[in-house]
Design a protein around this motif. Structure first.
Motif, PDB file in Angstrom:
ATOM      1  N   ARG A 196       0.842  -1.205   0.000  1.00 17.41           N
ATOM      2  CA  ARG A 196       0.000   0.000   0.000  1.00 17.41           C
ATOM      3  C   ARG A 196       0.881   1.260   0.000  1.00 17.41           C
ATOM      4  O   ARG A 196       0.631   2.201  -0.755  1.00 17.41           O
ATOM      5  N   ALA A 197       1.903   1.252   0.831  1.00 18.18           N
ATOM      6  CA  ALA A 197       2.801   2.410   0.911  1.00 18.18           C
ATOM      7  C   ALA A 197       3.510   2.629  -0.432  1.00 18.18           C
ATOM      8  O   ALA A 197       3.635   3.760  -0.921  1.00 18.18           O
ATOM      9  N   GLU A 248       2.535   1.723  -3.405  1.00 16.36           N
ATOM     10  CA  GLU A 248       1.607   2.229  -4.423  1.00 16.36           C
ATOM     11  C   GLU A 248       1.217   3.682  -4.184  1.00 16.36           C
ATOM     12  O   GLU A 248       1.005   4.441  -5.135  1.00 16.36           O
ATOM     13  N   THR A 249       1.139   4.050  -2.915  1.00 12.95           N
ATOM     14  CA  THR A 249       0.842   5.450  -2.579  1.00 12.95           C
ATOM     15  C   THR A 249       1.949   6.361  -3.099  1.00 12.95           C
ATOM     16  O   THR A 249       1.689   7.405  -3.712  1.00 12.95           O
ATOM     17  N   ARG A 254       1.862   6.551  -6.884  1.00 10.63           N
ATOM     18  CA  ARG A 254       0.727   7.370  -7.336  1.00 10.63           C
ATOM     19  C   ARG A 254       1.046   8.856  -7.152  1.00 10.63           C
ATOM     20  O   ARG A 254       0.804   9.665  -8.049  1.00 10.63           O
ATOM     21  N   ARG A 255       1.627   9.196  -6.004  1.00 12.24           N
ATOM     22  CA  ARG A 255       1.972  10.609  -5.754  1.00 12.24           C
ATOM     23  C   ARG A 255       2.999  11.103  -6.761  1.00 12.24           C
ATOM     24  O   ARG A 255       2.896  12.219  -7.274  1.00 12.24           O
ATOM     25  N   TRP A 274       8.015  11.371  -1.219  1.00 13.12           N
ATOM     26  CA  TRP A 274       6.861  10.632  -1.756  1.00 13.12           C
ATOM     27  C   TRP A 274       6.191   9.778  -0.692  1.00 13.12           C
ATOM     28  O   TRP A 274       5.062   9.320  -0.884  1.00 13.12           O
ATOM     29  N   LEU A 275       6.885   9.542   0.417  1.00 13.83           N
ATOM     30  CA  LEU A 275       6.330   8.769   1.534  1.00 13.83           C
ATOM     31  C   LEU A 275       6.545   9.532   2.837  1.00 13.83           C
ATOM     32  O   LEU A 275       7.584  10.176   3.008  1.00 13.83           O
ATOM     33  N   ASP A 328       2.580   6.811   6.261  1.00 16.74           N
ATOM     34  CA  ASP A 328       2.312   5.829   5.201  1.00 16.74           C
ATOM     35  C   ASP A 328       2.872   4.454   5.536  1.00 16.74           C
ATOM     36  O   ASP A 328       2.508   3.460   4.908  1.00 16.74           O
TER      37      ASP A 328
END
Lengths: 106, 106
Positions: free
Chosen positions: B16-17, B19-20, B23-24, B83-84, B88
């Protein structure tokens, strides 16, 4: 083809026609690019735009070779693809225009 | 690094992290792309966009390698680049989060 003579006036007219075609094709690429960019939903759409530009860059680099020895077939192709019209060839001698039109119609 | 154990829950959180972050970063690329596309004036601007996407594609392809053996340094880099965030990483064990934060702060 490479035995044709190009006068100074014709060279100017040819250069102008060539640049007109290139500008038109780039405007079409820009319009498509803006359309694709406006509808990006995710990463795949970004890389699809990259693929599109890679293809267009390769094709235009190849297609827009400005050498008098190949200018008749180059103009014929541009006319066939709709980037040049007969009016754009104004300033070239009739024999060249005829060759371009004839080749474009094949 | 590759001796760390990832529980099923952690694997889900890590995915999940990951992909987050991706995506960002893609959203940032999209925003830049739209800005560049809106201000195209001529052909050079089109090929500049192509260069930009070529660079981003190469960098993201390299950076977003999802293998557990390299996930700590991957996350550390993504955190360092913004980005993280620590939030996250929720769902990972503290020792992993500490390693990521420590590496990101270097």
């Amino acid at each position: 083809m490479n035995q044709l003579k190009w006068s100074k006036t014709e060279k100017l007219a040819a250069r102008r026609a060539f640049e007109t075609a290139y500008r038109r094709e780039c405007e079409a690429i820009t319009a498509k690019l803006r359309e694709m960019t406006a509808s990006i939903q995710g990463s795949a759409d970004i890389w699809r735009i990259h693929d599109y530009l890679t293809e267009k860059r390769e094709k235009t680099d190849y297609k827009y070779g400005y050498r008098y020895s190949i200018l008749i077939p180059v103009f014929a192709r541009l006319m066939k693809e709709g980037w040049l019209t007969e009016a754009d060839l104004d300033g070239l001698q009739d024999d060249k225009i005829d060759k371009i039109k004839s080749s474009a119609s094949l």
